[in-house]
Design a protein around this motif. Structure first.
Motif, PDB file in Angstrom:
ATOM      1  N   LYS A   1     -47.296 -81.695  54.738  1.00 52.82           N
ATOM      2  CA  LYS A   1     -46.048 -82.416  54.523  1.00 52.82           C
ATOM      3  C   LYS A   1     -44.976 -81.345  54.438  1.00 52.82           C
ATOM      4  O   LYS A   1     -44.892 -80.624  53.456  1.00 52.82           O
ATOM      5  N   TRP A   2     -44.259 -81.217  55.564  1.00 56.35           N
ATOM      6  CA  TRP A   2     -43.235 -80.173  55.665  1.00 56.35           C
ATOM      7  C   TRP A   2     -42.348 -80.186  54.427  1.00 56.35           C
ATOM      8  O   TRP A   2     -41.975 -81.275  53.987  1.00 56.35           O
ATOM      9  N   PRO A   3     -41.947 -79.066  53.839  1.00 55.25           N
ATOM     10  CA  PRO A   3     -42.355 -77.733  54.277  1.00 55.25           C
ATOM     11  C   PRO A   3     -43.404 -77.105  53.379  1.00 55.25           C
ATOM     12  O   PRO A   3     -43.894 -76.042  53.700  1.00 55.25           O
ATOM     13  N   ASN A   4     -43.767 -77.759  52.269  1.00 50.84           N
ATOM     14  CA  ASN A   4     -44.523 -77.027  51.254  1.00 50.84           C
ATOM     15  C   ASN A   4     -45.792 -77.679  50.737  1.00 50.84           C
ATOM     16  O   ASN A   4     -46.390 -77.163  49.804  1.00 50.84           O
ATOM     17  N   ASP A   5     -46.166 -78.837  51.259  1.00 53.77           N
ATOM     18  CA  ASP A   5     -47.302 -79.526  50.645  1.00 53.77           C
ATOM     19  C   ASP A   5     -48.457 -79.690  51.624  1.00 53.77           C
ATOM     20  O   ASP A   5     -48.246 -79.827  52.828  1.00 53.77           O
ATOM     21  N   VAL A   6     -49.647 -79.729  51.050  1.00 55.22           N
ATOM     22  CA  VAL A   6     -50.824 -80.085  51.840  1.00 55.22           C
ATOM     23  C   VAL A   6     -51.386 -81.373  51.246  1.00 55.22           C
ATOM     24  O   VAL A   6     -51.490 -81.519  50.019  1.00 55.22           O
ATOM     25  N   LEU A   7     -51.693 -82.315  52.133  1.00 57.12           N
ATOM     26  CA  LEU A   7     -52.119 -83.646  51.703  1.00 57.12           C
ATOM     27  C   LEU A   7     -53.523 -83.965  52.212  1.00 57.12           C
ATOM     28  O   LEU A   7     -53.947 -83.442  53.242  1.00 57.12           O
ATOM     29  N   ILE A   8     -54.176 -84.847  51.478  1.00 54.13           N
ATOM     30  CA  ILE A   8     -55.397 -85.481  51.993  1.00 54.13           C
ATOM     31  C   ILE A   8     -55.143 -86.978  51.893  1.00 54.13           C
ATOM     32  O   ILE A   8     -54.899 -87.490  50.795  1.00 54.13           O
TER      33      ILE A   8
ATOM     34  N   GLY B   1     -52.623 -88.692  52.495  1.00 56.51           N
ATOM     35  CA  GLY B   1     -51.329 -88.996  51.894  1.00 56.51           C
ATOM     36  C   GLY B   1     -51.150 -88.541  50.465  1.00 56.51           C
ATOM     37  O   GLY B   1     -50.061 -88.646  49.907  1.00 56.51           O
ATOM     38  N   ARG B   2     -52.192 -88.035  49.838  1.00 54.18           N
ATOM     39  CA  ARG B   2     -52.058 -87.558  48.454  1.00 54.18           C
ATOM     40  C   ARG B   2     -52.013 -86.036  48.424  1.00 54.18           C
ATOM     41  O   ARG B   2     -52.721 -85.367  49.180  1.00 54.18           O
ATOM     42  N   LYS B   3     -51.231 -85.532  47.479  1.00 54.98           N
ATOM     43  CA  LYS B   3     -51.004 -84.079  47.456  1.00 54.98           C
ATOM     44  C   LYS B   3     -52.209 -83.346  46.864  1.00 54.98           C
ATOM     45  O   LYS B   3     -52.638 -83.630  45.756  1.00 54.98           O
ATOM     46  N   VAL B   4     -52.695 -82.363  47.619  1.00 49.46           N
ATOM     47  CA  VAL B   4     -53.832 -81.572  47.155  1.00 49.46           C
ATOM     48  C   VAL B   4     -53.394 -80.139  46.851  1.00 49.46           C
ATOM     49  O   VAL B   4     -54.087 -79.409  46.144  1.00 49.46           O
ATOM     50  N   ALA B   5     -52.230 -79.754  47.349  1.00 49.59           N
ATOM     51  CA  ALA B   5     -51.721 -78.401  47.077  1.00 49.59           C
ATOM     52  C   ALA B   5     -50.210 -78.352  47.276  1.00 49.59           C
ATOM     53  O   ALA B   5     -49.665 -79.077  48.114  1.00 49.59           O
ATOM     54  N   GLY B   6     -49.574 -77.517  46.480  1.00 48.44           N
ATOM     55  CA  GLY B   6     -48.132 -77.302  46.610  1.00 48.44           C
ATOM     56  C   GLY B   6     -47.842 -75.810  46.691  1.00 48.44           C
ATOM     57  O   GLY B   6     -48.612 -74.988  46.174  1.00 48.44           O
ATOM     58  N   ILE B   7     -46.760 -75.485  47.361  1.00 47.05           N
ATOM     59  CA  ILE B   7     -46.428 -74.077  47.598  1.00 47.05           C
ATOM     60  C   ILE B   7     -45.016 -73.798  47.100  1.00 47.05           C
ATOM     61  O   ILE B   7     -44.091 -74.573  47.374  1.00 47.05           O
ATOM     62  N   LEU B   8     -44.890 -72.709  46.372  1.00 48.08           N
ATOM     63  CA  LEU B   8     -43.567 -72.281  45.902  1.00 48.08           C
ATOM     64  C   LEU B   8     -43.337 -70.863  46.418  1.00 48.08           C
ATOM     65  O   LEU B   8     -43.984 -69.916  45.977  1.00 48.08           O
ATOM     66  N   THR B   9     -42.441 -70.748  47.397  1.00 50.53           N
ATOM     67  CA  THR B   9     -42.167 -69.442  47.994  1.00 50.53           C
ATOM     68  C   THR B   9     -40.892 -68.881  47.388  1.00 50.53           C
ATOM     69  O   THR B   9     -39.862 -69.559  47.377  1.00 50.53           O
TER      70      THR B   9
ATOM     71  N   LEU C   1     -47.409 -78.837  64.366  1.00 51.58           N
ATOM     72  CA  LEU C   1     -47.230 -80.194  64.895  1.00 51.58           C
ATOM     73  C   LEU C   1     -48.536 -80.982  64.822  1.00 51.58           C
ATOM     74  O   LEU C   1     -48.557 -82.150  64.452  1.00 51.58           O
ATOM     75  N   LYS C   2     -49.629 -80.312  65.139  1.00 52.05           N
ATOM     76  CA  LYS C   2     -50.933 -80.986  65.139  1.00 52.05           C
ATOM     77  C   LYS C   2     -51.304 -81.457  63.726  1.00 52.05           C
ATOM     78  O   LYS C   2     -51.906 -82.514  63.533  1.00 52.05           O
ATOM     79  N   LEU C   3     -50.913 -80.647  62.729  1.00 58.19           N
ATOM     80  CA  LEU C   3     -51.323 -80.965  61.350  1.00 58.19           C
ATOM     81  C   LEU C   3     -50.309 -81.819  60.602  1.00 58.19           C
ATOM     82  O   LEU C   3     -50.568 -82.269  59.484  1.00 58.19           O
ATOM     83  N   SER C   4     -49.136 -82.026  61.199  1.00 63.15           N
ATOM     84  CA  SER C   4     -48.057 -82.661  60.450  1.00 63.15           C
ATOM     85  C   SER C   4     -48.345 -84.129  60.104  1.00 63.15           C
ATOM     86  O   SER C   4     -48.764 -84.917  60.946  1.00 63.15           O
ATOM     87  N   ALA C   5     -48.059 -84.465  58.833  1.00 60.35           N
ATOM     88  CA  ALA C   5     -48.195 -85.859  58.382  1.00 60.35           C
ATOM     89  C   ALA C   5     -46.886 -86.619  58.589  1.00 60.35           C
ATOM     90  O   ALA C   5     -46.810 -87.807  58.301  1.00 60.35           O
TER      91      ALA C   5
END
Ligand code: BTN
Length: 358
Positions: A197-204, A206-214, A293-297
């Motif tokens: 989930k652009w730009p900072n989240d990874v989902l499974i 639709g639910r958030k499994v990881a967040g990124i703080l740069t 693009l391939k991974l985008s939700a």
């Protein structure tokens, strides 16, 4: 934060029975016996091979057991049983295939925030690829000033120090680069349909499994360092999430209905991220665009974006259709005011959970 020793591979603790100090003898013994789990090694031979006496072997075994390793022993022999499910430096380093990422390692049981520790180390000159990782954070920081819930023993809270030779304006794309690597690592290790989930989240689903703080440290145009901080929900059960997060968050364990090997997942992520980071530094985000693009939700989704910002413009709340991610990692959104190229923003998608597919 308790800091012990002054070596690259560093561990600190506030918990008993943690890997509270570097112990070369224990590590040497571990390296040797874990190559053949279950095999009975004569203590006499181990002592000879490691140039230790038998009492040193006995105390090394005690140290390993205090770190959570299970070591079998009988009269005159010992054997490797199991490694603990802990983010110990001995585990993270074992068979880590990277050249740089995680080769300098600072492991902690508890810190306020790994990003804060990493910034301190970066200011003191720590090299690119230095990894700070903790079992628990007491003040984990999320985006937009939010708290990152960081319970012990089930997740991973990690921060990597990067020193890319790029313009400050290019640095935000690094969140997306790390998110691609994480989604791919999750797919590889668990076969779960991780998405971005652009730009900072990874989902499974639709639910958030990881967040990124740069976090960026730059002078004028020059980047001094970037800290990529990642919070991963790995073996959390529902009880490990506060009530208010349960609908929106998940963990790999909840999605898989079994626990995951946290070390394997982290090592896989570090390997993939190192490769993608090199691609990004040598050729720009365009080299990773197809993967994103391939991974985008979000592609082809109607979204609402809070704090949507275009370069050099004031942020605003917008609505529109996501149509692309461009060569610079910007999200392209078709709105009533035309097509916008966003560099950041907090995206919500109505019904993402129901619609998400592999
Ligand atoms: C988000 O809001 O989604 C980003 C969360 C980032 C949390 C991670 S946990 C490791 C690192 N240390 C912190 O204090 N924050 C990041």
């Amino acid at each position: 934060m308790v800091r012990l020793g002054d070596r690259a591979k560093q561990t600190s603790t506030r918990r008993e029975l943690w890997q509270s100090q570097i112990d070369n003898k224990a590590e040497k013994l571990l390296d040797l016996i874990r190559r053949h789990p279950g095999q009975r090694f004569p203590k006499e031979k181990l002592a000879q091979k490691l140039s230790l006496d038998e009492s040193e072997i006995a105390s090394a075994v005690e140290v390993l057991e205090s770190w959570g390793y299970s070591i079998g022993s009988g009269s005159g022999w010992l054997s490797f049983g199991r490694a603990p499910d802990s983010l110990l430096s001995t585990e993270l380093s074992y068979k880590l295939k990277t050249k740089c990422f995680g080769q300098q390692l600072h492991t902690y049981y508890q810190v306020k925030s790994t990003n804060t520790v990493a910034s301190g180390l970066a200011n003191d000159g720590a090299p690119e690829g230095t990894l700070v990782i903790a079992e628990k954070q007491t003040r984990g920081r999320g985006r937009l000033g939010k708290h990152w819930h960081s319970p012990a023993g089930v997740g991973a809270y990690l921060s990597l120090i990067l020193r890319p030779k790029i313009k400050a304006s290019e640095a935000p794309a690094l969140s997306l680069v790390s998110a691609i690597a994480l989604a791919e690592a999750i797919r590889k290790v668990t076969d779960l349909p991780a998405t971005l989930k652009w730009p900072n989240d990874v989902l499974i689903k639709g639910r958030k499994v990881a967040g990124i703080l740069t976090e960026l440290n730059a002078d004028q145009e020059r980047v001094n360092y970037v800290i990529v901080g990642m919070g991963l929900n790995l073996n959390n059960t529902n009880d490990d999430f506060p009530e208010e997060l349960r609908g929106a968050a998940t963990s790999l364990r909840l999605a898989l209905r079994r626990k995951v090997d946290r070390i394997k997942l982290i090592q896989c992520f570090l390997t993939l991220f190192e490769g993608h980071y090199r691609r990004f530094c040598s050729g720009g985000f365009v080299r990773l665009r197809q993967r994103a693009l391939k991974l985008s939700a979000l592609l082809n989704q109607e979204v609402t974006i809070r704090g949507a910002a275009q370069a050099g413009k004031k942020s605003a709340n917008i609505q529109g259709l996501v149509v692309d991610i461009d060569d610079n990692g910007r999200l392209l959104v078709e709105t009533s005011r035309g097509r916008l190229a966003l560099i950041c923003g907090e995206v919500s998608v109505a019904g993402l959970q129901r619609r998400s597919k592999r």
